[in-house]
Motif scaffolding. Structure first.
Motif, PDB file in Angstrom:
ATOM      1  N   ALA A 203       1.234  -4.421  13.308  1.00  0.00           N
ATOM      2  CA  ALA A 203       0.559  -3.366  14.078  1.00  0.00           C
ATOM      3  C   ALA A 203      -0.103  -2.365  13.136  1.00  0.00           C
ATOM      4  O   ALA A 203      -1.225  -1.900  13.390  1.00  0.00           O
ATOM      5  CB  ALA A 203       1.563  -2.658  14.986  1.00  0.00           C
ATOM      6  N   LEU A 204       0.571  -2.037  12.040  1.00  0.00           N
ATOM      7  CA  LEU A 204       0.000  -1.107  11.066  1.00  0.00           C
ATOM      8  C   LEU A 204      -1.146  -1.766  10.290  1.00  0.00           C
ATOM      9  O   LEU A 204      -2.135  -1.102   9.928  1.00  0.00           O
ATOM     10  CB  LEU A 204       1.091  -0.626  10.103  1.00  0.00           C
ATOM     11  N   MET A 205      -1.025  -3.064  10.042  1.00  0.00           N
ATOM     12  CA  MET A 205      -2.132  -3.798   9.423  1.00  0.00           C
ATOM     13  C   MET A 205      -3.365  -3.728  10.309  1.00  0.00           C
ATOM     14  O   MET A 205      -4.498  -3.558   9.828  1.00  0.00           O
ATOM     15  CB  MET A 205      -1.732  -5.260   9.183  1.00  0.00           C
ATOM     16  N   ALA A 206      -3.145  -3.831  11.629  1.00  0.00           N
ATOM     17  CA  ALA A 206      -4.255  -3.780  12.587  1.00  0.00           C
ATOM     18  C   ALA A 206      -4.941  -2.421  12.571  1.00  0.00           C
ATOM     19  O   ALA A 206      -6.101  -2.297  12.967  1.00  0.00           O
ATOM     20  CB  ALA A 206      -3.752  -4.101  13.993  1.00  0.00           C
ATOM     21  N   GLN A 207      -4.214  -1.398  12.098  1.00  0.00           N
ATOM     22  CA  GLN A 207      -4.799  -0.060  11.982  1.00  0.00           C
ATOM     23  C   GLN A 207      -5.548   0.116  10.659  1.00  0.00           C
ATOM     24  O   GLN A 207      -6.076   1.192  10.375  1.00  0.00           O
ATOM     25  CB  GLN A 207      -3.697   1.001  12.080  1.00  0.00           C
ATOM     26  N   GLY A 208      -5.561  -0.943   9.855  1.00  0.00           N
ATOM     27  CA  GLY A 208      -6.301  -0.904   8.597  1.00  0.00           C
ATOM     28  C   GLY A 208      -5.529  -0.340   7.425  1.00  0.00           C
ATOM     29  O   GLY A 208      -6.111  -0.024   6.377  1.00  0.00           O
ATOM     30  N   ARG A 209      -4.211  -0.212   7.564  1.00  0.00           N
ATOM     31  CA  ARG A 209      -3.399   0.372   6.493  1.00  0.00           C
ATOM     32  C   ARG A 209      -3.111  -0.647   5.384  1.00  0.00           C
ATOM     33  O   ARG A 209      -2.910  -1.831   5.654  1.00  0.00           O
ATOM     34  CB  ARG A 209      -2.080   0.912   7.055  1.00  0.00           C
ATOM     35  N   SER A 210      -3.044  -0.173   4.176  1.00  0.00           N
ATOM     36  CA  SER A 210      -2.703  -1.007   3.022  1.00  0.00           C
ATOM     37  C   SER A 210      -1.196  -1.201   2.979  1.00  0.00           C
ATOM     38  O   SER A 210      -0.439  -0.536   3.702  1.00  0.00           O
ATOM     39  CB  SER A 210      -3.157  -0.320   1.728  1.00  0.00           C
ATOM     40  N   ASN A 211      -0.743  -2.112   2.099  1.00  0.00           N
ATOM     41  CA  ASN A 211       0.693  -2.317   1.960  1.00  0.00           C
ATOM     42  C   ASN A 211       1.405  -1.039   1.541  1.00  0.00           C
ATOM     43  O   ASN A 211       2.502  -0.725   2.009  1.00  0.00           O
ATOM     44  CB  ASN A 211       0.966  -3.423   0.939  1.00  0.00           C
ATOM     45  N   ALA A 212       0.764  -0.269   0.670  1.00  0.00           N
ATOM     46  CA  ALA A 212       1.374   0.979   0.199  1.00  0.00           C
ATOM     47  C   ALA A 212       1.504   1.974   1.353  1.00  0.00           C
ATOM     48  O   ALA A 212       2.539   2.643   1.504  1.00  0.00           O
ATOM     49  CB  ALA A 212       0.529   1.583  -0.914  1.00  0.00           C
ATOM     50  N   ALA A 213       0.474   2.048   2.197  1.00  0.00           N
ATOM     51  CA  ALA A 213       0.502   2.971   3.329  1.00  0.00           C
ATOM     52  C   ALA A 213       1.539   2.532   4.357  1.00  0.00           C
ATOM     53  O   ALA A 213       2.235   3.360   4.956  1.00  0.00           O
ATOM     54  CB  ALA A 213      -0.876   3.060   3.968  1.00  0.00           C
ATOM     55  N   ILE A 214       1.653   1.212   4.546  1.00  0.00           N
ATOM     56  CA  ILE A 214       2.651   0.688   5.489  1.00  0.00           C
ATOM     57  C   ILE A 214       4.058   0.994   4.983  1.00  0.00           C
ATOM     58  O   ILE A 214       4.944   1.399   5.743  1.00  0.00           O
ATOM     59  CB  ILE A 214       2.469  -0.834   5.678  1.00  0.00           C
ATOM     60  N   ALA A 215       4.266   0.828   3.678  1.00  0.00           N
ATOM     61  CA  ALA A 215       5.573   1.103   3.079  1.00  0.00           C
ATOM     62  C   ALA A 215       5.957   2.567   3.275  1.00  0.00           C
ATOM     63  O   ALA A 215       7.100   2.885   3.626  1.00  0.00           O
ATOM     64  CB  ALA A 215       5.546   0.750   1.595  1.00  0.00           C
ATOM     65  N   ALA A 216       4.998   3.457   3.077  1.00  0.00           N
ATOM     66  CA  ALA A 216       5.267   4.878   3.246  1.00  0.00           C
ATOM     67  C   ALA A 216       5.584   5.200   4.705  1.00  0.00           C
ATOM     68  O   ALA A 216       6.473   6.017   4.992  1.00  0.00           O
ATOM     69  CB  ALA A 216       4.060   5.694   2.782  1.00  0.00           C
ATOM     70  N   ARG A 217       4.875   4.563   5.620  1.00  0.00           N
ATOM     71  CA  ARG A 217       5.076   4.832   7.042  1.00  0.00           C
ATOM     72  C   ARG A 217       6.433   4.334   7.523  1.00  0.00           C
ATOM     73  O   ARG A 217       7.108   4.982   8.338  1.00  0.00           O
ATOM     74  CB  ARG A 217       3.960   4.155   7.859  1.00  0.00           C
ATOM     75  N   LEU A 218       6.877   3.190   7.003  1.00  0.00           N
ATOM     76  CA  LEU A 218       8.131   2.576   7.463  1.00  0.00           C
ATOM     77  C   LEU A 218       9.324   2.941   6.570  1.00  0.00           C
ATOM     78  O   LEU A 218      10.443   2.478   6.841  1.00  0.00           O
ATOM     79  CB  LEU A 218       7.976   1.052   7.525  1.00  0.00           C
ATOM     80  N   PHE A 219       9.058   3.721   5.525  1.00  0.00           N
ATOM     81  CA  PHE A 219      10.129   4.142   4.608  1.00  0.00           C
ATOM     82  C   PHE A 219      10.827   2.947   3.960  1.00  0.00           C
ATOM     83  O   PHE A 219      12.061   2.874   3.890  1.00  0.00           O
ATOM     84  CB  PHE A 219      11.153   5.023   5.334  1.00  0.00           C
ATOM     85  N   VAL A 220      10.017   1.991   3.526  1.00  0.00           N
ATOM     86  CA  VAL A 220      10.540   0.830   2.798  1.00  0.00           C
ATOM     87  C   VAL A 220       9.717   0.678   1.527  1.00  0.00           C
ATOM     88  O   VAL A 220       8.705   1.353   1.335  1.00  0.00           O
ATOM     89  CB  VAL A 220      10.464  -0.470   3.641  1.00  0.00           C
ATOM     90  N   SER A 221      10.142  -0.244   0.656  1.00  0.00           N
ATOM     91  CA  SER A 221       9.399  -0.459  -0.582  1.00  0.00           C
ATOM     92  C   SER A 221       8.145  -1.281  -0.318  1.00  0.00           C
ATOM     93  O   SER A 221       8.053  -2.020   0.668  1.00  0.00           O
ATOM     94  CB  SER A 221      10.275  -1.190  -1.601  1.00  0.00           C
ATOM     95  N   GLU A 222       7.195  -1.140  -1.213  1.00  0.00           N
ATOM     96  CA  GLU A 222       5.964  -1.929  -1.083  1.00  0.00           C
ATOM     97  C   GLU A 222       6.270  -3.421  -1.240  1.00  0.00           C
ATOM     98  O   GLU A 222       5.625  -4.277  -0.618  1.00  0.00           O
ATOM     99  CB  GLU A 222       4.951  -1.472  -2.134  1.00  0.00           C
ATOM    100  N   LYS A 223       7.286  -3.734  -2.052  1.00  0.00           N
ATOM    101  CA  LYS A 223       7.698  -5.134  -2.226  1.00  0.00           C
ATOM    102  C   LYS A 223       8.207  -5.700  -0.905  1.00  0.00           C
ATOM    103  O   LYS A 223       7.913  -6.852  -0.551  1.00  0.00           O
ATOM    104  CB  LYS A 223       8.787  -5.224  -3.291  1.00  0.00           C
TER     105      LYS A 223
END
Length: 215
Positions: free
Chosen positions: A160-180
């Protein structure tokens, strides 16, 4: 066999009455709205309800809601729904219980009187009758939705966050998880959606398209 009819078009309602009576059915009530249908079934002894999906006042899903309510009050009571078009959502909801004594036919099928009468008899006897176009439409929907159903809740959040155009780094920050961790979820999404090997950018686009077209 005793039948209750719910159809708002007077011409079609009268036609159904004549058809049933010509084939030795007893029409115990013929109404033009969902509320009258429910009242008729409470007051009359009937063996099956034949109704339109769309009834007054909004002509959206009143017939479907009435069918679901009938089954809630009287589980497995035979209901045959008629529709002008294949409405996947309505058909899916109607069949959700998995119980028999259910029919969903397009109104065009009424012109084949013999087949229609047989369908009514089959539903009344506990069977399930689905219009071939309804079956085809539901199978197409299932085939389209199946890969999306493989995703976990977390993977759906990532997509869903990918569909909003977010990068992996932005998704990690939003979900409070690591980029890995996001990278692992992303690769899992690609695998579960059967996306071919390609650049990650292309696969992200394909995954987002699958997400946007799931309904």
């Amino acid at each position: 066999m005793r039948v209750v009819i719910a159809e708002d078009l007077a011409l079609l309602r009268d036609g159904l009455i004549r058809l049933f009576e010509a084939h030795d059915f007893e029409v115990v009530a013929a109404v033009d709205n969902a509320q009258s249908l429910l009242q008729a079934l409470d007051a009359k002894e009937a063996d099956i309800a034949v109704l339109d999906v769309r009834l007054p006042p909004s002509f959206s899903n009143e017939g479907l809601m009435a069918a679901i309510e009938i089954r809630r009050r009287r589980p497995s009571f035979p209901v045959l729904v008629l529709s002008q078009y294949v409405e996947q959502l309505y058909a899916k909801e109607l069949l959700a219980s998995g119980q028999g004594s259910i029919g969903y036919l397009l109104k065009d099928r009424i012109t084949d009187v013999r087949s229609f009468v047989e369908a009514v008899q089959q539903v009344a006897a506990g069977g399930t009758v689905l219009d071939p176009q309804v079956v085809s439409s539901l199978l197409t929907r299932v085939q389209r939705e199946a890969p999306m159903e493989r995703l976990t809740e977390r993977e759906r959040e990532v997509l869903a966050l990918m569909a909003q155009g977010r990068s992996n780094a932005a998704i990690a920050a939003r979900l409070f998880v690591s980029e890995k961790a996001v990278g692992k979820h992303t690769n899992s999404i690609f695998t579960k959606l059967d996306l071919p090997q390609a650049t990650d950018d292309n696969r992200r686009v394909l995954a987002v398209l699958a997400y946007l077209h799931q309904d």
